[in-house]
Design a protein around this motif. Structure first.
Motif, short mmCIF file in Angstrom:
data_model
loop_
_atom_site.label_atom_id
_atom_site.label_comp_id
_atom_site.label_asym_id
_atom_site.label_seq_id
_atom_site.Cartn_x
_atom_site.Cartn_y
_atom_site.Cartn_z
N ASP A 43 0.83 -1.21 0.00
CA ASP A 43 0.00 0.00 0.00
C ASP A 43 0.87 1.25 0.00
O ASP A 43 0.58 2.22 -0.72
N ALA A 44 1.93 1.25 0.79
CA ALA A 44 2.85 2.40 0.83
C ALA A 44 3.47 2.63 -0.54
O ALA A 44 3.51 3.77 -1.03
N LEU A 45 3.95 1.57 -1.17
CA LEU A 45 4.56 1.69 -2.49
C LEU A 45 3.56 2.25 -3.51
O LEU A 45 3.88 3.17 -4.26
N CYS A 46 2.38 1.66 -3.54
CA CYS A 46 1.39 2.07 -4.54
C CYS A 46 0.92 3.50 -4.31
O CYS A 46 0.72 4.24 -5.27
N LEU A 47 0.76 3.88 -3.06
CA LEU A 47 0.37 5.26 -2.77
C LEU A 47 1.45 6.24 -3.21
O LEU A 47 1.15 7.27 -3.82
N ARG A 48 2.69 5.91 -2.92
CA ARG A 48 3.79 6.81 -3.25
C ARG A 48 4.00 6.92 -4.76
O ARG A 48 4.20 8.00 -5.30
N LEU A 49 3.96 5.80 -5.46
CA LEU A 49 4.28 5.78 -6.88
C LEU A 49 3.09 6.05 -7.79
O LEU A 49 3.26 6.52 -8.91
N LEU A 50 1.89 5.73 -7.33
CA LEU A 50 0.71 5.78 -8.19
C LEU A 50 -0.42 6.63 -7.62
O LEU A 50 -1.38 6.91 -8.30
N ASN A 51 -0.29 6.98 -6.35
CA ASN A 51 -1.31 7.74 -5.64
C ASN A 51 -2.63 6.97 -5.51
O ASN A 51 -3.70 7.55 -5.51
N GLU A 52 -2.54 5.65 -5.48
CA GLU A 52 -3.69 4.80 -5.18
C GLU A 52 -3.18 3.52 -4.56
O GLU A 52 -2.00 3.19 -4.66
N ARG A 53 -4.07 2.82 -3.89
CA ARG A 53 -3.69 1.54 -3.31
C ARG A 53 -4.71 0.49 -3.69
O ARG A 53 -5.85 0.81 -3.99
N PRO A 54 -4.27 -0.76 -3.71
CA PRO A 54 -5.19 -1.84 -4.07
C PRO A 54 -6.35 -1.90 -3.07
O PRO A 54 -6.17 -1.64 -1.88
N GLY A 55 -7.51 -2.24 -3.55
CA GLY A 55 -8.66 -2.36 -2.67
C GLY A 55 -9.19 -3.78 -2.67
O GLY A 55 -8.91 -4.57 -3.57
N GLY A 56 -9.94 -4.10 -1.68
CA GLY A 56 -10.60 -5.40 -1.62
C GLY A 56 -9.70 -6.52 -1.16
O GLY A 56 -8.57 -6.31 -0.73
N GLU A 57 -10.24 -7.71 -1.27
CA GLU A 57 -9.55 -8.91 -0.80
C GLU A 57 -8.83 -9.67 -1.91
O GLU A 57 -8.27 -10.73 -1.67
N ASN A 58 -8.86 -9.17 -3.12
CA ASN A 58 -8.25 -9.86 -4.25
C ASN A 58 -6.74 -9.63 -4.23
O ASN A 58 -6.26 -8.56 -4.59
N HIS A 59 -6.02 -10.66 -3.83
CA HIS A 59 -4.57 -10.53 -3.70
C HIS A 59 -3.88 -10.38 -5.05
O HIS A 59 -2.83 -9.74 -5.14
N ALA A 60 -4.44 -10.96 -6.09
CA ALA A 60 -3.86 -10.80 -7.42
C ALA A 60 -3.92 -9.33 -7.84
O ALA A 60 -3.02 -8.83 -8.53
N GLU A 61 -4.95 -8.64 -7.43
CA GLU A 61 -5.09 -7.22 -7.74
C GLU A 61 -3.95 -6.42 -7.09
O GLU A 61 -3.45 -5.46 -7.67
N ALA A 62 -3.54 -6.82 -5.90
CA ALA A 62 -2.44 -6.13 -5.22
C ALA A 62 -1.17 -6.19 -6.06
O ALA A 62 -0.45 -5.19 -6.19
N VAL A 63 -0.91 -7.34 -6.66
CA VAL A 63 0.28 -7.48 -7.51
C VAL A 63 0.13 -6.66 -8.79
O VAL A 63 1.07 -6.01 -9.23
N ARG A 64 -1.06 -6.67 -9.36
CA ARG A 64 -1.30 -5.89 -10.60
C ARG A 64 -1.12 -4.39 -10.35
O ARG A 64 -0.50 -3.69 -11.16
N VAL A 65 -1.62 -3.90 -9.24
CA VAL A 65 -1.49 -2.47 -8.94
C VAL A 65 -0.02 -2.13 -8.70
O VAL A 65 0.47 -1.10 -9.16
N LEU A 66 0.70 -3.00 -8.01
CA LEU A 66 2.13 -2.77 -7.80
C LEU A 66 2.87 -2.72 -9.13
O LEU A 66 3.70 -1.83 -9.34
N THR A 67 2.57 -3.64 -10.01
CA THR A 67 3.21 -3.67 -11.33
C THR A 67 2.93 -2.38 -12.09
O THR A 67 3.84 -1.78 -12.69
N ARG A 68 1.69 -1.93 -12.05
CA ARG A 68 1.31 -0.67 -12.72
C ARG A 68 2.03 0.52 -12.07
O ARG A 68 2.49 1.42 -12.76
N ALA A 69 2.16 0.50 -10.76
CA ALA A 69 2.82 1.60 -10.04
C ALA A 69 4.29 1.72 -10.43
O ALA A 69 4.84 2.82 -10.48
N CYS A 70 4.93 0.59 -10.71
CA CYS A 70 6.36 0.59 -11.03
C CYS A 70 6.64 0.80 -12.52
O CYS A 70 7.80 1.03 -12.89
N ARG A 71 5.62 0.74 -13.35
CA ARG A 71 5.79 0.89 -14.80
C ARG A 71 6.44 2.25 -15.10
O ARG A 71 6.00 3.28 -14.62
#
Length: 127
Positions: A43-71
């Protein structure tokens, strides 16, 4: 809303608790706290890099948002490895919290190492 610094601080505290449970017979407690620690670090990484954090219980979504944040960042080449660490820790979250069976100590040890590596990387990225 909490900022990325708050999530990183929470990740560090949860990592400390996970370490305290890193002993035989406490694998579920260690893994549960490690999972929450990597979620907070992500959540810290995604907020800092993308200004959003993954939501919900879908753990695959957490990885997708991280990948998008680092793009397009310096960290893009490393996100595959660290996204896999995140996914591996999160795979054990349900087992540690809801299935009732004790996790083997070897599983807990492996999950804690993955969590540690992910959080160390998050700290490096976040400076």
């Amino acid at each position: 809303m909490a900022g990325w610094e708050d999530f990183l601080r929470q990740a560090r505290k949860l990592r400390e608790v996970a370490r305290e449970f890193d002993r035989p017979g406490y694998g579920n407690q260690a893994v549960s706290n490690a999972a929450h620690a990597v979620i907070a670090a992500n959540d810290a990484l995604c907020l800092r890099l993308l200004n959003e954090r993954p939501g919900g219980e879908n753990h695959a979504e957490a990885v997708r948002v991280l990948t998008r944040a680092c793009r397009g960042t310096t960290w893009e080449s490393e996100v595959g490895q660290h996204g896999q660490q995140l996914a591996q820790v999160l795979q054990q979250k349900n087992a540690s919290q809801y299935q009732g069976a004790l996790l083997p100590d070897a599983v807990a040890e492996r999950v804690l190492k993955q969590a540690e590596r992910f959080i160390e990387w998050a700290e490096k990225v976040l400076g």
